[in-house]
Write an enzyme that holds these catalytic residues in place. Sequence first.
Site, PDB file in Angstrom:
ATOM      1  N   LYS A 266       0.843  -1.205   0.000  1.00 46.64           N
ATOM      2  CA  LYS A 266       0.000   0.000   0.000  1.00 46.64           C
ATOM      3  C   LYS A 266       0.875   1.250   0.000  1.00 46.64           C
ATOM      4  O   LYS A 266       1.947   1.278   0.614  1.00 46.64           O
ATOM      5  CB  LYS A 266      -0.891   0.009   1.238  1.00 46.64           C
ATOM      6  CG  LYS A 266      -1.944  -1.116   1.225  1.00 46.64           C
ATOM      7  CD  LYS A 266      -3.358  -0.561   1.088  1.00 46.64           C
ATOM      8  CE  LYS A 266      -4.347  -1.605   0.607  1.00 46.64           C
ATOM      9  NZ  LYS A 266      -5.032  -2.266   1.690  1.00 46.64           N
ATOM     10  N   GLN A 326      -0.344 -12.500  10.931  1.00 46.34           N
ATOM     11  CA  GLN A 326      -0.830 -12.508   9.559  1.00 46.34           C
ATOM     12  C   GLN A 326       0.397 -12.303   8.682  1.00 46.34           C
ATOM     13  O   GLN A 326       1.463 -11.938   9.169  1.00 46.34           O
ATOM     14  CB  GLN A 326      -1.831 -11.388   9.343  1.00 46.34           C
ATOM     15  CG  GLN A 326      -1.252 -10.012   9.671  1.00 46.34           C
ATOM     16  CD  GLN A 326      -2.298  -8.923   9.725  1.00 46.34           C
ATOM     17  OE1 GLN A 326      -3.478  -9.193   9.802  1.00 46.34           O
ATOM     18  NE2 GLN A 326      -1.848  -7.682   9.663  1.00 46.34           N
ATOM     19  N   ASP A 361      -3.079  -6.878   0.535  1.00 43.34           N
ATOM     20  CA  ASP A 361      -1.674  -7.013   0.916  1.00 43.34           C
ATOM     21  C   ASP A 361      -1.483  -8.004   2.070  1.00 43.34           C
ATOM     22  O   ASP A 361      -0.364  -8.176   2.552  1.00 43.34           O
ATOM     23  CB  ASP A 361      -1.068  -5.643   1.277  1.00 43.34           C
ATOM     24  CG  ASP A 361      -1.839  -4.938   2.401  1.00 43.34           C
ATOM     25  OD1 ASP A 361      -3.030  -5.268   2.588  1.00 43.34           O
ATOM     26  OD2 ASP A 361      -1.259  -4.070   3.078  1.00 43.34           O
ATOM     27  N   ASP A 397      -2.322  -7.778  17.908  1.00 40.96           N
ATOM     28  CA  ASP A 397      -3.113  -7.162  16.860  1.00 40.96           C
ATOM     29  C   ASP A 397      -4.318  -8.042  16.523  1.00 40.96           C
ATOM     30  O   ASP A 397      -4.160  -9.238  16.249  1.00 40.96           O
ATOM     31  CB  ASP A 397      -2.206  -7.007  15.624  1.00 40.96           C
ATOM     32  CG  ASP A 397      -2.833  -6.180  14.531  1.00 40.96           C
ATOM     33  OD1 ASP A 397      -2.952  -4.955  14.722  1.00 40.96           O
ATOM     34  OD2 ASP A 397      -3.217  -6.765  13.495  1.00 40.96           O
ATOM     35  N   ASN A 398      -5.518  -7.437  16.553  1.00 43.09           N
ATOM     36  CA  ASN A 398      -6.725  -8.144  16.103  1.00 43.09           C
ATOM     37  C   ASN A 398      -6.860  -9.559  16.667  1.00 43.09           C
ATOM     38  O   ASN A 398      -7.092 -10.510  15.907  1.00 43.09           O
ATOM     39  CB  ASN A 398      -6.714  -8.253  14.579  1.00 43.09           C
ATOM     40  CG  ASN A 398      -7.362  -7.052  13.933  1.00 43.09           C
ATOM     41  OD1 ASN A 398      -8.203  -6.385  14.542  1.00 43.09           O
ATOM     42  ND2 ASN A 398      -6.985  -6.784  12.702  1.00 43.09           N
ATOM     43  N   GLU A 426      -5.655  -6.010  21.434  1.00 46.09           N
ATOM     44  CA  GLU A 426      -6.217  -4.939  20.606  1.00 46.09           C
ATOM     45  C   GLU A 426      -7.448  -5.467  19.881  1.00 46.09           C
ATOM     46  O   GLU A 426      -7.405  -5.769  18.695  1.00 46.09           O
ATOM     47  CB  GLU A 426      -5.175  -4.431  19.587  1.00 46.09           C
ATOM     48  CG  GLU A 426      -5.658  -3.210  18.825  1.00 46.09           C
ATOM     49  CD  GLU A 426      -5.815  -3.410  17.318  1.00 46.09           C
ATOM     50  OE1 GLU A 426      -5.982  -2.409  16.620  1.00 46.09           O
ATOM     51  OE2 GLU A 426      -5.774  -4.569  16.831  1.00 46.09           O
ATOM     52  N   LYS A 539       1.192   4.791   9.283  1.00 39.30           N
ATOM     53  CA  LYS A 539       1.047   3.394   8.878  1.00 39.30           C
ATOM     54  C   LYS A 539       1.621   3.160   7.485  1.00 39.30           C
ATOM     55  O   LYS A 539       2.030   2.046   7.159  1.00 39.30           O
ATOM     56  CB  LYS A 539      -0.440   2.996   8.884  1.00 39.30           C
ATOM     57  CG  LYS A 539      -1.016   2.864  10.294  1.00 39.30           C
ATOM     58  CD  LYS A 539      -2.335   2.103  10.304  1.00 39.30           C
ATOM     59  CE  LYS A 539      -3.436   2.901   9.620  1.00 39.30           C
ATOM     60  NZ  LYS A 539      -4.737   2.182   9.686  1.00 39.30           N
ATOM     61  N   TYR A 540       1.590   4.217   6.635  1.00 42.05           N
ATOM     62  CA  TYR A 540       2.008   4.027   5.251  1.00 42.05           C
ATOM     63  C   TYR A 540       3.194   4.879   4.840  1.00 42.05           C
ATOM     64  O   TYR A 540       3.644   4.782   3.715  1.00 42.05           O
ATOM     65  CB  TYR A 540       0.824   4.329   4.306  1.00 42.05           C
ATOM     66  CG  TYR A 540      -0.419   3.570   4.666  1.00 42.05           C
ATOM     67  CD1 TYR A 540      -0.502   2.197   4.413  1.00 42.05           C
ATOM     68  CD2 TYR A 540      -1.510   4.213   5.261  1.00 42.05           C
ATOM     69  CE1 TYR A 540      -1.652   1.493   4.759  1.00 42.05           C
ATOM     70  CE2 TYR A 540      -2.649   3.518   5.595  1.00 42.05           C
ATOM     71  CZ  TYR A 540      -2.710   2.158   5.353  1.00 42.05           C
ATOM     72  OH  TYR A 540      -3.851   1.460   5.684  1.00 42.05           O
TER      73      TYR A 540
END
Lengths: 679, 679
Positions: A266, A326, A361, A397-398, A426, A539-540
């Site tokens: 991204k 992930q 992604d 995360d998640n 989170e 983040k990007y």
Amino acid sequence: MPEPTGPRARPAADLPKTFGRARPVITGVRPTVDDGHYPAKGAVGERVAVEADIFADGHDELSAHVRFRHEAGVPWETAPLEPVGNDHWQGEFPVLRTGLHHFCIRATVDRFGTWLKDLQARAGAGQDLSVELVVGGALVGQAAARAKGVDRRRLAELADRLHRTAEVTGGAAGLDVASDPELRELMVRHPDFRPSARSKVYRVDVERARARFSSWYELFPRSASTDPSRPGTLDDVRARLPYVARLGFDVLYLPPVHPIGTTVRKGPNGAAEAGPGDPGSPWAVGAATGGHTDVHPDLGTVADFDRLVEAASAEGIDIALDLAFQCSPDHPWVTDHPDWFRKLPDGTIRTAENPPKRYEDIYPLDFETSDWRRLWDALRDVVEFWIGHGVRAFRVDNPHAKPLRFWEWLIANVRSEHPEVIMLAEAFTRPRIMEHLAKVGFTQSYTYFTWRTTARELEEYLTELTRSPTADYFRPNFWPNTPDILHASLQNGGRPAFIARFVLAATLAASYGIYGPAFELVEHEPRHPGSEEYLDSEKYQVRHWDLDRPDSLADLVARVNAIRREFPALQQNRTLRFHHVDNDQLLAYSKTSDAGTDGSGRTGPILMVVNLDPEVAQAGTVHLDLDALRLDPSEAFVVHDLLTDARHEWSGADNFVRLDPKILPAHVFHVEPLASRVP
Amino acid sequence: MPEPTGPRARPAADLPKTFGRARPVITGVRPTVDDGHYPAKGAVGERVAVEADIFADGHDELSAHVRFRHEAGVPWETAPLEPVGNDHWQGEFPVLRTGLHHFCIRATVDRFGTWLKDLQARAGAGQDLSVELVVGGALVGQAAARAKGVDRRRLAELADRLHRTAEVTGGAAGLDVASDPELRELMVRHPDFRPSARSKVYRVDVERARARFSSWYELFPRSASTDPSRPGTLDDVRARLPYVARLGFDVLYLPPVHPIGTTVRKGPNGAAEAGPGDPGSPWAVGAATGGHTDVHPDLGTVADFDRLVEAASAEGIDIALDLAFQCSPDHPWVTDHPDWFRKLPDGTIRTAENPPKRYEDIYPLDFETSDWRRLWDALRDVVEFWIGHGVRAFRVDNPHAKPLRFWEWLIANVRSEHPEVIMLAEAFTRPRIMEHLAKVGFTQSYTYFTWRTTARELEEYLTELTRSPTADYFRPNFWPNTPDILHASLQNGGRPAFIARFVLAATLAASYGIYGPAFELVEHEPRHPGSEEYLDSEKYQVRHWDLDRPDSLADLVARVNAIRREFPALQQNRTLRFHHVDNDQLLAYSKTSDAGTDGSGRTGPILMVVNLDPEVAQAGTVHLDLDALRLDPSEAFVVHDLLTDARHEWSGADNFVRLDPKILPAHVFHVEPLASRVP
């Protein structure tokens, strides 16, 4: 005809010898989670508050206590429970080291206490006590026979005195002998054998003190460079440690530090395609240079990481890593373990999605794979790897996107070897799932705090979080912002909103965190109107921050964190109470100090008043709950604003406050006796 | 150093093969009592309402059902659960016979449902469906392979159609094929194997229908004589049965019928000494002529008792006996089993007391005796003796004065052989003890109803009693009066108060009782002002009653009991709802019909309005909760007063009522559609 129901019936002769004589009943034991299926949570230095409903047939007095010990098998210890009305009993026990603790409650009929209570009732009604004094004398005589030495002689003397008073008409003199506290104490010390009722054995999982009280700071390592011409590295983070320490944080959380995928990477502001210089999202974990146990080459090496952990430790700071289970399409597992991913009919891997949304992604791990055992082991190995490099805290995360049972297993495994490890979930998801993640072992949890903005919402939500049953297992960690969430109130409310939300987070919850330097530098532009994403999100892309900007909130942050360290009242959530204000824009609440087992820190209630309106000065009368503040309604007292050092003399329940957001939208008062007033 | 916490950690390789793939979580299952430690309660003909929180990680659809069966070991049956929001699921299962039933909840990830939901989301966003139609076609093809016959052919056809639509550009036509309810039904019928999550197995103790819905009438046999010159006998009670049946009662409860002690016998109005002709209190059980398994010679013989039970049975009436487990000083057990009583130092037996109060005509049994096993067996033998003589219902005197564990054992023993036996607990004591007696097995319980007299008190108390968790195990039985309790409201309120309290008891609770003929004859003089004892109480003397008095409430009682039989809404408590009235003296509430499994009785809501003021007519507007009444806000309806047969046309939520206590202080409305209005 109805048929017999079978195994419930048992002849009395088959019951254990004392079964029928153990008369008390114990129910509703707290703290417990799902009747003991999961352990309740504790932290080193706490006193675990125990309660239960305890009762028996008839009118007899009961005595009850809690038995407790560390699971390592040290001897059981005992602490008393006291009745507080309506058959409810309370007590507490201290926990001094990490690991599972066991506790159970025992209750017996208190024969001496019953006799004494009855004797007093009989005396009050003017009845003849002679016979009862003989009965009591016998009880005391039996205790003497059980005792030794001094106690034995003293009990025998007292038994004799009871017998002698019985011989005097009416026995009225016996009441004084019977009511002597010394006798009571001796009888407690030498109890008769009574069949006792015992609750199940319940567990409390005791973590280190930081599980309960912690201040988190999140930053992107690649934005930590002070040189605008290059991105940051782990070494830059190391150089940033004194700043983090000066602000008063004790956990420094880094987004994933691993190699980042290049496939479908991204671009800035989440653009579908990255340009050649774009760094990609750190949550797209894995590339040719490695996966979850590697460090991104642009950030440095594992050796650099080790140096960072060591330097942080010297500052009293935990480095918290991000567990983002992930993969990017370039992760080594994609080729090494293709069975860990779901396939489409053409054999390609299904990317992450929440239809109709797609995250191309990211390849999610397929927890329904028949090879799940190897997958679980590999993920545990990731955690063990970083623990091996000194990590003692993880932000997960998640977690709600992976099976709950997996977390239960993983956390049990990790904590059995490393009870000092803290895990922050989170999970911004539905209430039952968030609760369950806490039950299966997450130390702390992100919450809905970010979206609770009115006084009524905050009071309702905090009341739920800080009372049983939720408080027995769920430890909130309040974040005014995260890289994913720039709430509208911050976008629109400016500096006053940042201060108000910061004070709320840091004083409502014993654990909280900010994502910086975006927070202290009042970064507030959304990607587009109506979005909760940051414009030019880290983040990007790489950002450079000027920490020395004069409008930085760093000093306020440092002040509040110093107050949190000084006052134990702010290091726990149990004593949080709200106070009514006749203005909905003002929120008033207090915390009182539960004395820690080490007795450190300053006691006395802390009282907050926050103006939720970032535009307009708001005034009103606070109606204090004086009981909650341990204040005497007839005496004046001082509220000492720990932010400004101002002192005001108040008295009684009703007091006037006015907060101008343009000056400072919050009071953090220490409630002090009048004598402490500076003349 | 912290030490390992031991047994929690288990390598993934040691876990069962499907463990990691069973992703749903099931918590908060209802009806359950103390997490399954005690069974919940049910009654034959009910549908047991089951609920739970069920969720999993991620976004997948779940399916869940309840599995249930009678403990006798018949095959498990299945009923579906449906989500109702916030991860909460509900369903129900029927119970058709007495005895323990087992149930558990199972949940699986619904792969086809998830695929279909996602397909619809993709289609809604205009995405290409081709690949997903191939995925779905494969799922349906696998189902075809599992099916046989017609279903197999049809599934194969549908799989083929999905594949063919995938070949058309974009696959839009596939959405219709996929969404076809026939396909959904076939897929549900031939589910793929999914590892499922399963709750614990919980129990529901199913009793006969009268456990849930019963109308009790209490009378003293010795006052049942129609001849004023002699006391009543069991034969007189038999002659009274048609009267009891005409009034509509189905349980006739008799105070103890056993020989009565003569030592320290009490006289009229509880006088410390009885005169030569005084009969004594029936609760002073035991004399030279026998104990708990004998009939008082003045009342008749065991054979007379058998005839009474038989005649009552022919009228559909249960005879309920009183289990008063205590002895007069003349009870045979005093000499046969001196160890079952507590001794004073001089060797005499300690009489009953609650210091400073003494009850010298009673020897309590000592449940702490070392011979408790034989005592327990003897008490069970008493119950078995009377069951052998046809008794199917017991009212248990002061159960809270005997160990709770004893009742748990006794009731389990009795019900395992005689599941038709009903036990009513007469425990007027503290809340936790009353609750616990219900948990350990008492079918029904006396309550605080007698002392709940204001609208607010009644609404609060009934809301607690009729909702989970209390309603899962506690079945209230409401008594406006008992031989021990003549409440001040009846002493002072006259006939209107008697009617209002009667209607409240009979319509708020599915089970209720009155102590007659004192009740229907409006007996209301206390022993002295401020006392709740009756003047000239039947507890200590023989009374003669004129049942034909024109002011008797017998016809009203008969009418209300007939309404209770006709309308299933009044035979349960779960659907009780209160409706706001803008006058605190008026209480409005309704019950709707849970259809019984046999479909008998008239449906439609029943709505009560009661004037709690016995003096003055009260008027006000009732604000109906139309949802609770299943009424459409836009349509008019008829309220048909079942007491007077009057009909009123009402519409919308707000309607006016006025009740004059001098005429009738209560409405019992059947809510009917407008068409039923009599023109």
